[in-house]
Each structure stands twice: as C-alpha cells, then as structure tokens.
Design an enzyme around this catalytic site. Structure first.
Site, PDB file in Angstrom:
ATOM      1  N   LEU A  96      50.207  45.889  45.833  1.00 38.66           N
ATOM      2  CA  LEU A  96      50.438  46.654  45.114  1.00 38.66           C
ATOM      3  C   LEU A  96      49.736  47.586  44.004  1.00 38.66           C
ATOM      4  CD1 LEU A  96      53.179  45.235  44.079  1.00 38.66           C
ATOM      5  CD2 LEU A  96      53.579  46.592  45.602  1.00 38.66           C
ATOM      6  N   PRO A  97      49.718  49.235  43.528  1.00 41.56           N
ATOM      7  CA  PRO A  97      48.494  49.572  42.753  1.00 41.56           C
ATOM      8  C   PRO A  97      48.397  48.677  41.660  1.00 41.56           C
ATOM      9  CG  PRO A  97      50.233  51.112  43.796  1.00 41.56           C
ATOM     10  CD  PRO A  97      50.818  49.993  43.257  1.00 41.56           C
ATOM     11  N   ASN A 101      53.759  47.356  38.554  1.00 41.50           N
ATOM     12  CA  ASN A 101      53.479  48.025  39.995  1.00 41.50           C
ATOM     13  C   ASN A 101      54.531  46.157  40.188  1.00 41.50           C
ATOM     14  OD1 ASN A 101      51.529  50.091  40.699  1.00 41.50           O
ATOM     15  ND2 ASN A 101      54.043  50.228  40.505  1.00 41.50           N
ATOM     16  N   THR A 127      45.397  44.033  42.693  1.00 40.89           N
ATOM     17  CA  THR A 127      44.183  44.124  41.675  1.00 40.89           C
ATOM     18  C   THR A 127      44.842  43.886  40.182  1.00 40.89           C
ATOM     19  OG1 THR A 127      42.416  44.101  43.063  1.00 40.89           O
ATOM     20  CG2 THR A 127      41.952  44.984  40.763  1.00 40.89           C
ATOM     21  N   LYS A 202      37.492  39.385  40.268  1.00 43.79           N
ATOM     22  CA  LYS A 202      38.377  40.642  41.046  1.00 43.79           C
ATOM     23  C   LYS A 202      37.272  41.030  40.833  1.00 43.79           C
ATOM     24  CE  LYS A 202      38.352  44.073  44.185  1.00 43.79           C
ATOM     25  NZ  LYS A 202      39.819  44.930  44.272  1.00 43.79           N
ATOM     26  N   LYS A 277      41.109  52.129  35.973  1.00 45.70           N
ATOM     27  CA  LYS A 277      42.300  51.293  35.096  1.00 45.70           C
ATOM     28  C   LYS A 277      41.740  49.742  35.223  1.00 45.70           C
ATOM     29  CE  LYS A 277      44.163  48.492  38.567  1.00 45.70           C
ATOM     30  NZ  LYS A 277      44.684  48.130  39.712  1.00 45.70           N
TER      31      LYS A 277
END
Length: 309
Positions: A96-97, A101, A127, A202, A277
C-alpha cells in the site's frame, strides 16, 4: 482508504508474544494454499503475478477495480474488500502507498482484522512509519494473528522480474514461513529483527537512494548543459568513481536507458511524492541530517529535479 492516522501508537517490545506460534507454524511449507493480496498498484500487481506464476492461488482486492483486471485474467480470485480476503486466506500480503492506507486496510470497517483467522500470517510490504507497523502488530496479536513488516527495494523492474529485496521485521519463529512466500517475489529476503526493523532498514535505504538520485539528476543536467551527450556521460560515470544505482540501473534521463521510467515518459516508477513522504514523514523528522549545506532546502523541493533532465 485515506483514513487519518490515529494518534495513539502501540509500542511493543517483542511482537506477538501471546500468539500461539504452534498454530501458526504448523502450516505446510510446501503447500500451495491460497494467499491473499491487498494493493495491486505498480508494485503489488507484478508481485501478485509472481505468486501466481509459482502456483499459489491468489485472492486479491484493490480500491481501484481496474487494477485487478490483469491478475484476474491470470487466475486470481477478486473480492470486494480486505475483510473478504482475510475470510478466505490465512496468509496475506499487503502493498500500500502510505501509513494511513495500512491502518485502514488492517483496522478499518472492512479491514483485514475484522475477519482475520487465528494463526494467520500477515505480511505488509508497504513503506511506512515503523511505529505504525508496531501498532498493526499489536492489533493483530489481539486477534491471534502474526504481523510482519517486509518493505521492499528494487523498484518496478525488480518487482516484475521477481528480484526484489525484502527487509523483514517480526517474530523470528515466523520468518521461515514468510520467506517461503517472499522468495517467490524477491531474490533477497533478509531478517532484520523485531517488528519495525524492516521499515527502519528501508528508511535508511530510501535516504541514500534519494541522495544518489538527486546527485545523479543534477550531474546529468550539468553535463547536458555543458554540451555532453547524455549516453556518453552516463557511460563515463558508470566506469568511474561516480557510478551508483541511479546512474547504472535507473538513469533519470530519457533516452539513456531502456526499461526504466525515464525511458517510458516517467511512467511506472517510484513517484517523487512517495519518496518525499518517506523522507519527510519518517526520515527527515527523525534523523539528524549531516548534509548541513542542504538544510535550507526541504527534500520535496530538491526532488523536483527527478522528473526532468
């Protein structure tokens, strides 16, 4: 799926300590039982396809129905929402973004945790903020399920070829079961530690990638303005000390490489909004940057150069 983040965060030291691991780990490693997949965007779509190629029946959903067509044509069963996925599968992958979400997909009115089965293995490859991964792990633990964070590196190309790198955080007892599925989609599956450590790895990777891409973009732009052919400049960089992933694998200048977003009108890549983001929401506010000369410019301003040579 754009639910606002809740203010409270669960900070769990050791994920899923009350979950019955005997129940979870008795699933057959060799079985090709159904796998749920939520989120069929630029990354999720090829990842789900690779599960299908490896013989796993896939039950999938996405907020955009048109995103489901390709995997449906390959044999995936499409359902209306994440809760229905959880009702039919006890191993679920989400891609998912953003953090909101993820919160909505797991805990919303039609979320996975509304119908999750005890002993289910939930793997989130989005992420997001490590604190949100810990929150979802705590919520899953209450339902008798195991949550692991497993963000990826490699981009759309690696997703399509099944060569992603997965950075996994969660209960070590469940890593083997998670690796069985993730290996169908990636060449490297690395256990990082407790829930949230995959996201931490990440974040660090994204920070370095952003610096490398910004530098490559500025360097290519300078060379072009000084009259150099971009292909020649890229060749020189890639046989010299300036070589990096952004220059030799994902060059941002149109016409230099094929099979990358810059060679396809910047379609299908990792959008600058998502990178901003990752840097702003997770890295920029949490890490003391050492690149002092750049502090007067926010990452979102500098990232604009990624979309133009």
């Amino acid at each position: 799926m754009a639910a606002a983040l809740r203010g409270s965060r669960y900070l769990v030291g050791r994920c899923c300590r009350h979950v019955d691991f005997a129940l979870v780990s008795t699933r057959s490693m060799a079985s090709k039982t159904q796998v749920g997949f939520v989120g069929l965007g630029n990354m999720g779509n090829p990842m789900a396809k690779n599960l299908l190629k490896h013989g796993y029946p896939v039950i999938a959903t996405d907020v955009f129905p048109e995103s489901c067509k390709e995997v449906q044509e390959l044999g995936a069963q499409i359902v209306d929402n994440p809760a229905e996925v959880a009702d039919k599968a006890d191993r679920i992958i989400t891609m998912l973004p953003s953090s909101p979400n993820v919160v909505d997909v797991y805990t919303g009115p039609n979320g996975i945790l509304k119908k999750v089965k005890k002993g289910s293995l939930l793997i989130d490859s989005s992420t997001i903020d490590p604190a949100v991964s810990k929150e979802m792990a705590a919520a899953a633990e209450k339902m008798g399920a195991v949550f692991m964070d497993a963000p990826v590196s490699g981009g759309v190309g690696a997703a399509g070829s099944g060569k992603l790198t997965f950075m996994v955080g969660g209960a070590e007892e469940e890593f083997t079961a998670a690796k069985e599925l993730l290996s169908c989609m990636g060449a490297n599956v690395v256990y990082c530690g407790q829930v949230g450590t995959g996201q931490a790895a990440k974040i660090c990777n994204n920070m370095l990638l952003a610096i490398g891409m910004i530098g490559t973009s500025e360097t290519m732009n300078l060379g072009i303005r000084l009259g150099l052919d971009p292909k020649l400049l890229a060749k020189i960089l890639n046989m010299s000390s300036g070589r990096c992933w952004s220059s030799d694998t994902y060059n941002p200048v149109p016409g230099v490489m094929e099979g990358v977003p810059s060679g396809n009108n910047y379609q299908g890549g990792f959008g600058t909004q998502l990178m901003a983001k990752a840097l702003q929401g997770q890295c920029y506010k949490r890490v003391s940057m050492t690149w002092a000369s750049h502090r007067t410019q926010r990452p979102t301003q500098r990232l604009r150069c990624l979309s133009a040579p």
